[in-house]
Design a protein around this motif. Structure first.
Motif, mmCIF file in Angstrom:
data_model
loop_
_atom_site.group_PDB
_atom_site.id
_atom_site.type_symbol
_atom_site.label_atom_id
_atom_site.label_comp_id
_atom_site.label_asym_id
_atom_site.label_seq_id
_atom_site.Cartn_x
_atom_site.Cartn_y
_atom_site.Cartn_z
ATOM 1 N N THR A 102 5.036 6.738 2.119
ATOM 2 C CA THR A 102 5.856 6.240 1.002
ATOM 3 C C THR A 102 6.305 4.648 1.578
ATOM 4 O O THR A 102 7.167 4.645 2.505
ATOM 5 C CB THR A 102 6.962 6.698 0.155
ATOM 6 O OG1 THR A 102 6.248 7.722 -0.641
ATOM 7 C CG2 THR A 102 7.545 5.637 -0.732
ATOM 8 N N THR A 160 8.412 1.278 0.419
ATOM 9 C CA THR A 160 9.353 0.693 -0.467
ATOM 10 C C THR A 160 9.777 -0.754 -0.250
ATOM 11 O O THR A 160 9.655 -1.282 0.777
ATOM 12 C CB THR A 160 10.862 1.799 -0.353
ATOM 13 O OG1 THR A 160 11.561 1.353 -1.396
ATOM 14 C CG2 THR A 160 11.014 1.372 0.904
ATOM 15 N N GLN A 217 16.485 0.706 -4.741
ATOM 16 C CA GLN A 217 14.913 0.886 -4.354
ATOM 17 C C GLN A 217 14.217 0.408 -5.402
ATOM 18 O O GLN A 217 14.438 0.903 -6.741
ATOM 19 C CB GLN A 217 14.699 2.440 -4.120
ATOM 20 C CG GLN A 217 13.128 2.656 -3.887
ATOM 21 C CD GLN A 217 12.702 4.161 -3.936
ATOM 22 O OE1 GLN A 217 13.415 4.816 -3.006
ATOM 23 N NE2 GLN A 217 12.172 4.586 -5.137
ATOM 24 N N THR A 268 7.977 1.366 -5.286
ATOM 25 C CA THR A 268 7.283 1.985 -4.144
ATOM 26 C C THR A 268 5.729 1.990 -4.142
ATOM 27 O O THR A 268 5.267 2.039 -5.324
ATOM 28 C CB THR A 268 7.910 3.491 -4.219
ATOM 29 O OG1 THR A 268 7.912 3.886 -5.594
ATOM 30 C CG2 THR A 268 9.465 3.440 -3.695
#
Lengths: 582, 582
Positions: free
Chosen positions: A309, A311, A323, A326
């Motif tokens: 992942t 971000t 965050q 993503t």
């Protein structure tokens, strides 16, 4: 009345995943006065994946939920409560009331969380929905979301993606096909069990994300390498039953886009995942003036079902991380689970490689907390629904007709140049209360025109990002071409200035650490800690337990040399950023 | 695996409204081979309000469901089935397969319903979702929806409306507050009973429309006349559990916009409702080339909870009517039910007057069935995702480089002029198969460039709306400015021609009737019947029972004199249109 609520009482819940959870002593205070958003918790604390695609999994959340940073919000006496007061019965005009409340904004230094909720409410960005954790996005907030949509959608299309729409209701069995995925999402699902007056044979999940149903379709559509790459995106609403919610940051229902792509090779999928996180970064930086740091998530923080992942992490005004978008390289996890296969150029059957990526209305919370000040919102000019407000100063005895004619021509000139301008010539409001209102709304430029300005054929501009005299310019020409050029120049300046200011704040609040003590000190001071990291999953959990800080990312930008891990002492190959986060 | 489906079996259904329904002998044939969309019906026929805001209420639907025109669809052997064949395992490329199927389009004259489903599938407008009655809107279909959004959104904003977003999940008790409203919608609700692993205290309805939750918020926002008018719109998904579904026309989930407004006076609300139905009419006529007839619904066909419903009715290629957009004057029904009050200028507390109005993805079905022919879609140039396709004719031995250079420069010229152009220079496809593909997709103009054209510095254009030589022009100059001017002129011509053709078809298929026998004859011949009407609700139901035709609307355009009612013989004050409808 055909429906009777009493008939619902016999309904039995889907309880499988609840039973899998060990009881937890942590409960919300029953006396908590907090209204709908920061809702009361009437059930034992349960693990829950959090907002956003790549947030921590259950076991992580469990570890720290008692000390969660969001807890602070539960302590508040939200101003919302005042709206339920008997005083409300005085039937003040809502807008009038709003302006009177504008000065009620809690200072950030006093209570950052409450300041945030105040801004959301007083600037009429969102209101509380009747179902816990839901929000109504009001026009001023929705206009910001439309700006996110417009810019992202153009970037997606420019990189070859097409929009589509997948059904929201997903058979429960689909989620179970990818083991990590169901583990990550099961605790927070909303489930339809009845439809058209009948109990359903299979319960339907209200989508928390669409990988499963997308893959169900991809398995039907993808047959040959000629069908690849398949590059889709959808704009949609999703539901995640979160324990603690806050407008925009974490809501039961939110709006987002989710991209879903399939590729013939692992390399192409990796390039796509990187391309999309870079699109998010460019949008955040160039459009939203948010100097996010892009990087890779740790294994623990990787999306449920992904290999990797990526971000973008943004720093909020209180030093916490958010965050903000993503992008996942899903590898072949879903294509294998759903049996998607294609015939490659050599005639061999293979599973495609996939990505998914999302940005949501959470971004709006990020914009509020990156730029807002004690007077309210400050909006990046490119996104601001109103870029310029023109306020005539209609003093008694002055030639009001001349002033109104002047402001009308300024409005027309700005409009003709494509500037989003608003003329507020209401007589029942004082200029001062208008100033406050548009500062609260984050309008980047205010134009004032008074009697003396008209005489001198000039006007005054005031920048939202520089309070007081420092941001004012007098004698700005009213001649349309010169006026428009001035405004356009100012809008560009403000766009740059907001990014510069946020970048300086970010850089002043990242501490390079080489020991665990240094990390603790940085985190205690509400800063981000950046240091060499070679710890394992257990170490990462331990750091979170002890400091509330999570591993936000391994930033793409790495130093040339990396020293030993600040925690384990082992040689590290990368630095990582740790911070408390929303 | 945390979830076990077996745990769901204990869930008890919300059954109140089901019990209120008398059993009905009408069942679908168990042998029905039809795939997911035109789904098998495993339960007794239940009353159901149908698609769209102002469709008939339950009691109407019950009367004719056994003979519903949609029944025809249930008879089909959809081509969909072929996709499930073992032959599929040959792993043909999906796109390749699509082109091979292009010629498989069922002729309209042979089976109109099947032609429709073929077009939807082969032109990749939509596919079938896993849950009964749901659809996946594929990129070509979604691009059409984006065009609807773009044009309507601009028209809404130009008339002072702002976008907002209301939560999708609505407490069941909200729907019960307006008696007509709950009666209309209860039978087709999807209900969330479990969320976050817990049984909910109050079941939540997945919105079938948002009047109730909007009014819950309006009651909090509206306090003074200064807060009015409040003019909101939202773009959203809604769910209605329909018995018989068809892609775009009637699906379990569909996309739409729903406007919700509140006004100080009845006159303003009425003006708003009329303004919005006129915006729908103008969009349908000017953008979608659909010569709809705007008018007022009968009392029986009025939206559940409204005082008056206005509608636009479109004629499909088989002569049936399609309700393509509705606008409701809600009066004070919802503001009274939800206790919304404002202080007027005289200091008196009053309930505001409201409207709501919606247009949905159903419109796409209307476009398909208004313009489509036996070669596939025909799209209005203003809406077409691809307006022009350029196909090089790359014969063996010819100077392919020169041809490719020529088509590239044509593409560049068109693109620079803002024309949505696609160059298809694939070598593995023959020009003929490309011609078929883009005809299927409804691309308004095809440009061909072969060796002789390059020699003569000219090209050939072919109009989608005029098959064969009649629609071709030879010797069109390749010089960029002249080429672009030619294309732009052609696009305008086609836009007009599609509307003219549809208008001529509509007018040829409306019969003025003065007796019931004439109406029956007209309806039997798949035409619309227009005649003086003074019948009551019972008469209207009787006509529907006997002829399957419903009262579509009292058109705004009325003759100067109106004779006696063709049914009751009483003097009528208006003519009404009756037709079979989707």
């Amino acid at each position: 009345m055909l429906l009777e609520q009493s008939n619902l009482s016999g309904i039995r819940a889907v309880t499988a995943w609840r039973q899998a959870v060990s009881g937890c002593a942590h409960r919300a205070r029953p006396s908590c006065p907090t209204a709908r958003f920061v809702h009361q918790i009437r059930q034992p604390c349960q693990p829950s994946t959090s907002w956003g695609l790549s947030q921590p999994r259950c076991h992580l959340r469990t570890a720290t939920c008692a000390a969660s940073s969001l807890e602070a919000a539960t302590e508040q006496q939200p101003q919302q409560k005042a709206q339920k007061n008997p005083q409300r019965q005085q039937q003040k005009g809502g807008k009038q009331q709003q302006q009177q409340q504008a000065s009620q904004l809690t200072p950030r230094s006093q209570d950052y969380s409450r300041w945030y909720l105040d801004v959301v409410r007083l600037a009429e960005l969102a209101d509380y929905g009747p179902v816990r954790g839901t929000m109504v996005i009001r026009p001023h907030g929705y206009a910001l979301w439309e700006s996110v949509q417009q810019h992202l959608d153009a970037a997606f299309k420019a990189t070859g993606h097409q929009n589509a729409y997948f059904p929201q209701l997903i058979p429960m069995s689909f989620l179970e096909k990818e083991a990590d995925h169901v583990e990550g999402f099961a605790p927070e699902l909303a489930v339809v069990t009845t439809a058209g007056g009948k109990e359903l044979e299979e319960a339907l999940v209200v989508r928390p994300t669409s990988e499963t149903i997308v893959n169900h379709m991809f398995a039907q559509w993808i047959k040959s390498y000629r069908d690849l790459p398949l590059l889709l995106n959808q704009w949609a609403n999703v539901h995640r039953w979160e324990l603690r919610t806050r407008p925009f940051l974490r809501t039961t229902e939110f709006l987002w886009q989710e991209g879903h792509t399939a590729h013939a090779t692992a390399e192409e999928a990796e390039a796509e995942a990187l391309q999309m996180v870079n699109i998010y970064r460019d949008f955040a930086v160039s459009i939203a003036c948010m100097p996010v740091i892009a990087g890779r998530k740790s294994r623990l923080e990787t999306f449920a079902g992904a290999d990797v992942t990526y971000t973008i992490e943004a720093m909020m005004g209180d030093g916490k991380a958010l965050q903000a978008g993503t992008s996942h390289n899903l590898g072949q996890n879903f294509s294998k689970a759903f049996g998607t296969e294609f015939l490659d150029e050599t005639g061999e059957l293979r599973n495609p490689y996939q990505t998914s990526w999302g940005m949501s209305t959470r971004m709006l919370g990020g914009i509020i907390m990156t730029h807002g000040d004690d007077a309210g919102l400050r909006l990046p000019p490119i996104m601001a629904p109103i870029q310029v407000v023109i306020v005539p100063i209609l003093k008694k005895g002055a030639d009001q007709k001349a002033i109104l004619a002047a402001v009308s021509s300024l409005e027309a000139a700005a409009k003709a140049a494509g500037i989003r301008v608003k003329l507020d010539a209401r007589l029942e409001k004082s200029p001062g209360s208008k100033f406050n209102q548009y500062e609260l709304l984050g309008v980047p430029i205010r134009v004032e025109v008074g009697p003396r300005d008209v005489e001198q054929n000039s006007c005054v501009t005031a920048r939202r990002d520089r309070p007081g005299k420092a941001g004012k310019e007098f004698g700005v020409p009213m001649e349309p071409e010169a006026f428009v050029a001035h405004i356009q120049g100012l809008l560009k300046e403000i766009q740059s200035a907001l990014l510069e200011e946020a970048t300086a704040f970010r850089d002043a609040n990242i501490v390079d650490v080489s020991t665990y003590e240094e990390l603790k000190a940085a985190v205690d001071a509400n800063k981000w800690a950046r240091g060499p990291w070679a710890g394992g999953d257990a170490d990462e959990k331990k750091v979170k337990e002890e400091t509330q800080a999570t591993l936000r990312c391994y930033p793409f930008e790495q130093p040339e040399t990396v020293g030993p891990c600040f925690y384990s002492g082992q040689q590290a190959s990368e630095v990582a950023i740790f911070a408390k986060a929303y």
